[in-house]
Design an enzyme around this catalytic site. Structure first.
Site, short mmCIF file in Angstrom:
data_model
loop_
_atom_site.label_atom_id
_atom_site.label_comp_id
_atom_site.label_asym_id
_atom_site.label_seq_id
_atom_site.Cartn_x
_atom_site.Cartn_y
_atom_site.Cartn_z
N VAL A 1 0.84 -1.20 0.00
CA VAL A 1 0.00 0.00 0.00
C VAL A 1 0.87 1.26 0.00
CG1 VAL A 1 -1.97 -1.17 1.03
CG2 VAL A 1 -0.28 -0.13 2.54
N HIS B 1 -4.19 -4.34 -2.72
CA HIS B 1 -4.67 -4.11 -1.35
C HIS B 1 -4.87 -2.64 -1.03
CE1 HIS B 1 -3.10 -8.36 -0.12
NE2 HIS B 1 -4.22 -8.39 -0.80
N GLY C 1 9.31 -10.84 -2.71
CA GLY C 1 9.07 -10.42 -1.33
C GLY C 1 7.66 -10.59 -0.82
#
Ligand code: OAD
Length: 229
Positions: free
Chosen positions: A82, A98, A169
């Site tokens: 985000v 997200h 990641g």
């Protein structure tokens, strides 16, 4: 496809694992609609704090290398993050599954883009009493657990015709995001850049580049990517 590990070298925390954000804050309290109803002030402050962090950090070499790949390749970044580090590094096609810290939306209609507004500074805050244009409380433009992921279809469409899929990641714990891998066309090479072991579900050959994001993307470019467009 990127996750919290992409931003570690910029100074942000991951969510899981020792010292992750969900150790410090109970996920039910700050990342669910129920938590928000129970204590909106706490949830708004959690995301105000996350947004403020953006003022003190910069994209890392990994973000920059991904952005520079656009010179030779058609790159779409599908991120669970985000933060705004991909955009700040120069990536032009970023799908935030997200949500985004630098945006706010209506509590009543979180996915109505008419009521989504962008902040101009990471120091901007949302406080109890701040209203969206539909008159409801303004809330962070974040997809919480239990909520729909409206951009999932865009992500699936973006990977329909790809030549390579790179995962960087993410622990691949959170669905539907983690399921994106299942939409990668058969035969397309899949690379995973992560210094740690990651459980990949499904029958796929995955090339694991066991390095941090910056070194890992450099290794990918040097060893695996072809000539480009
Ligand atoms: P996680 O915290 O679950 O996983 C982070 C991953 O980054 C792990 O696999 C680490 O091994 C890896 N990692 C650590 N350091 C790294 C480095 N320097 N370079 C590359 N990788 C590194 O984070 P996500 O998978 O992104 O959702 O979490 C997914 C979602 O769960 C988040 O978007 C958030 C969270 O709850 C919501 O809030 C809805």
């Amino acid at each position: 496809m990127t996750g919290a590990g992409m931003s570690v070298e910029s100074g942000l925390s991951t969510f899981r694992g020792g010292g992750g954000l969900w150790d410090e804050y109970p996920v039910e309290a700050v990342a669910t609609p129920e938590g928000y109803s129970a204590n909106p002030g706490l949830v708004l402050e959690f995301y105000n704090k996350r947004r403020r962090e953006l003022a003190g950090i910069k994209p890392n070499k990994g973000h920059e290398l991904l952005a520079s790949l656009e010179k030779s390749y058609d790159v779409t970044v599908v991120t669970q993050n985000v933060d705004n580090l991909h955009e700040r590094a120069g990536s032009t096609k970023v799908i935030h599954l997200h949500g985004e810290l630098m945006k706010a939306c209506s509590s009543r209609q979180p996915n109505n883009l008419e009521y989504v507004k962008s902040f101009s500074s990471p120091l901007d805050e949302i406080n109890v009493g701040d209203l969206a244009a539909d008159g409801s409380q303004l809330r962070p433009y974040i997809v919480w657990f239990g909520e729909a992921v409206p951009l999932m279809n865009d992500a699936i469409a973006a990977i329909r015709d790809i030549d390579a899929f790179v995962i960087i990641g993410t622990s691949l714990n959170v669905y539907p995001a983690a399921g994106l891998l299942n939409y990668v066309p058969y035969g397309v090479p899949v690379y995973l850049i992560d210094p740690n072991e990651v459980q990949v579900n499904g029958v796929r050959d995955v090339v694991h580049i066991r390095r941090g994001a910056s070194e890992g993307v450099q290794h990918l470019i040097d060893n695996f990517l072809g000539e480009g467009k």
